[in-house]
Design a protein around this motif. Structure first.
Motif, PDB file in Angstrom:
ATOM      1  N   ARG A  67       0.823  -1.223   0.000  1.00 21.60           N
ATOM      2  CA  ARG A  67       0.000   0.000   0.000  1.00 21.60           C
ATOM      3  C   ARG A  67       0.852   1.266   0.000  1.00 21.60           C
ATOM      4  O   ARG A  67       0.524   2.246  -0.654  1.00 21.60           O
ATOM      5  N   THR A  95     -10.572   0.268  -4.619  1.00 20.47           N
ATOM      6  CA  THR A  95     -10.916   0.712  -3.255  1.00 20.47           C
ATOM      7  C   THR A  95      -9.687   0.673  -2.353  1.00 20.47           C
ATOM      8  O   THR A  95      -9.407   1.634  -1.619  1.00 20.47           O
ATOM      9  N   GLU A  96      -8.937  -0.432  -2.432  1.00 19.84           N
ATOM     10  CA  GLU A  96      -7.730  -0.569  -1.605  1.00 19.84           C
ATOM     11  C   GLU A  96      -6.696   0.492  -1.989  1.00 19.84           C
ATOM     12  O   GLU A  96      -6.032   1.074  -1.121  1.00 19.84           O
ATOM     13  N   ILE A 128      -7.634   3.932  -0.570  1.00 18.71           N
ATOM     14  CA  ILE A 128      -7.263   4.021   0.861  1.00 18.71           C
ATOM     15  C   ILE A 128      -5.757   4.250   0.985  1.00 18.71           C
ATOM     16  O   ILE A 128      -5.303   5.037   1.814  1.00 18.71           O
ATOM     17  N   TRP A 140      -4.615   8.056   0.321  1.00 13.84           N
ATOM     18  CA  TRP A 140      -5.233   9.216   1.003  1.00 13.84           C
ATOM     19  C   TRP A 140      -4.234  10.183   1.652  1.00 13.84           C
ATOM     20  O   TRP A 140      -4.441  11.405   1.568  1.00 13.84           O
TER      21      TRP A 140
END
Length: 428
Positions: A134, A390-391, A394, A397
């Protein structure tokens, strides 16, 4: 009344899932045939004369240069140089990614190309080094957006075509904001890496840094050729784009030899496809702009907005909100070509500098490229990382928030964009 009909038609056609370019063209034709006496010959004439601008030629050349650089090993050498300079700090590979994106942005002019070129090499390396997937995805998705702010920029060429603003002045105006945004994104990367104690690279020696610079210098020279040529007055932005395509070809095929001559037709074909798509959007947007002008809609909207007593600050807030909302549904080229002819006359009446307003629009486009549902960078990064949208949203952000803070700064501090072009005598 005509305003409501035109925008109602456009929204309905877009909601059917029809491509934006075709929606624009059909809206224009439907309205002209049903509600006006405009002869069909003028529509055909406008289709051809609308893209007869010298500046538009820069778009296919910058796309071609970006494709040669993406396939030609320039990106991996830029990454090696960037990580040798900042890799020993907290989140070193992530910081290297921000710096590499800034460098690649200065030669490609495209955000998705920057994400592909840097992300496909750096993201697997970051995961291997122990960074969470991420974190790497967030860094590259947002830093890739620098591709349209740090010149040369295809989106700036689009704005120039829509508003008759100087491309050279826009390019120059993007330099300082582009470098400042790269610093902001780098600071966010460093802060989060330090907070979560992400890995650092061993500090590179000056000999290693020198070697990395020597290896990447041929790609970096493109920045000097393009920007130096434009600012010295040696050639126009369009001629600079042609020079960049030639230099990118020579670098990829004959200097680095990461591409063979047999790979060139494939690069030419993919560049032609992308150019044709953008030129088709431009053609239909020019038609749409012709219809708006024919119905006197921009002038009416400008008078109505100024009649409400909204000042410069209020208008800029409304413009930013409108552009951010548009970023949810359209890609940057379409937004600039549709909204610039509407918002530009209002900005001029309120005394906002056209170059400054162009940079505000570009920064809004950057934010739009990094959030759903149609953020181009998200989809490109999703393909590289195999993460869902979606991941990824996140994951991005913290950097997205940084970009929004930067948007406020660039909107209400005109000198940030205008100081450099003014110093060079490009604008008054």
């Amino acid at each position: 009344m005509s305003t409501a009909i035109i925008f109602g038609l456009l929204v309905v056609l877009m909601l059917t899932g029809m491509p934006i370019s075709i929606s624009l063209g059909l809206t224009v034709l439907s309205f002209l045939f049903a509600f006006t006496q405009v002869p069909i010959e003028s529509v055909a004439l406008k289709l051809f004369t609308g893209i007869e601008k010298f500046e538009i030629m820069a778009i296919p050349f910058f796309i071609l240069a970006g494709n040669f650089l993406t396939h030609g090993g320039v990106a991996k050498r830029m990454i090696r140089f960037a990580t040798s300079m900042v890799g020993h700090w907290h989140g070193g590979l992530g910081l290297g990614g921000v710096l590499a994106c800034a460098l690649f942005a200065a030669v490609s002019g495209s955000s998705p190309a920057t994400v592909v070129a840097i992300g496909s090499i750096l993201l697997p390396a970051m995961v291997k080094a122990g960074f969470p997937n991420r974190f790497g995805a967030g860094v590259i998705t947002t830093s890739g957006a620098l591709g349209i702010l740090i010149p040369p920029s295809i989106v700036m060429v689009m704005y120039s075509v829509s508003t008759n603003t100087s491309v050279g002045a826009l390019f120059m105006a993007g330099v300082v904001p582009g470098l400042l945004l790269a610093f902001f994104l780098g600071f966010t990367t460093w802060y989060r890496a330090k907070k979560f104690n992400y890995p650092r690279q061993p500090k590179a020696s000056w000999a290693e840094r020198g070697k990395a610079l020597r290896e990447s210098i041929w790609g970096l020279l493109l920045i000097v050729i393009v920007m130096g040529g434009i600012y010295s007055g040696m050639f126009t932005p369009t001629e600079a784009a042609a020079m960049s395509a030639v230099w990118a070809f020579i670098t990829a095929v004959f200097i680095y030899r990461d591409m063979g001559l047999k790979d060139v037709p494939k690069v030419l074909l993919s560049s032609a496809n992308m150019s044709a798509m953008l030129l088709y959007i431009i053609t239909n947007a020019v038609l749409f702009s012709f219809l708006m002008t024919h119905e006197n809609i921009p002038q009416q909207m400008a008078d109505a907005m100024i009649g409400t007593g909204v000042g410069m600050i209020g208008f800029l807030i409304i413009a930013n909100i409108l552009l951010l909302i548009a970023g949810n549904f359209m890609e940057p080229s379409s937004i600039v070509l549709i909204l610039a002819p509407i918002l530009f006359p209002i900005a001029m009446k309120l005394g906002i500098d056209p170059v400054h307003f162009g940079i505000i629009m570009v920064v809004n486009m950057e934010v739009g490229m990094c959030h759903p549902p149609v953020g181009l960078n998200l989809y490109v990064a999703s393909g590289i990382t195999k993460m869902g949208i979606t991941e990824l949203t996140i994951a991005t952000w913290p950097w997205l928030l940084t970009m929004l803070v930067f948007l406020v700064l660039v909107t209400y501090w005109p000198a940030l964009s205008l100081a450099l072009p003014r110093a060079l005598g490009m604008i008054a």
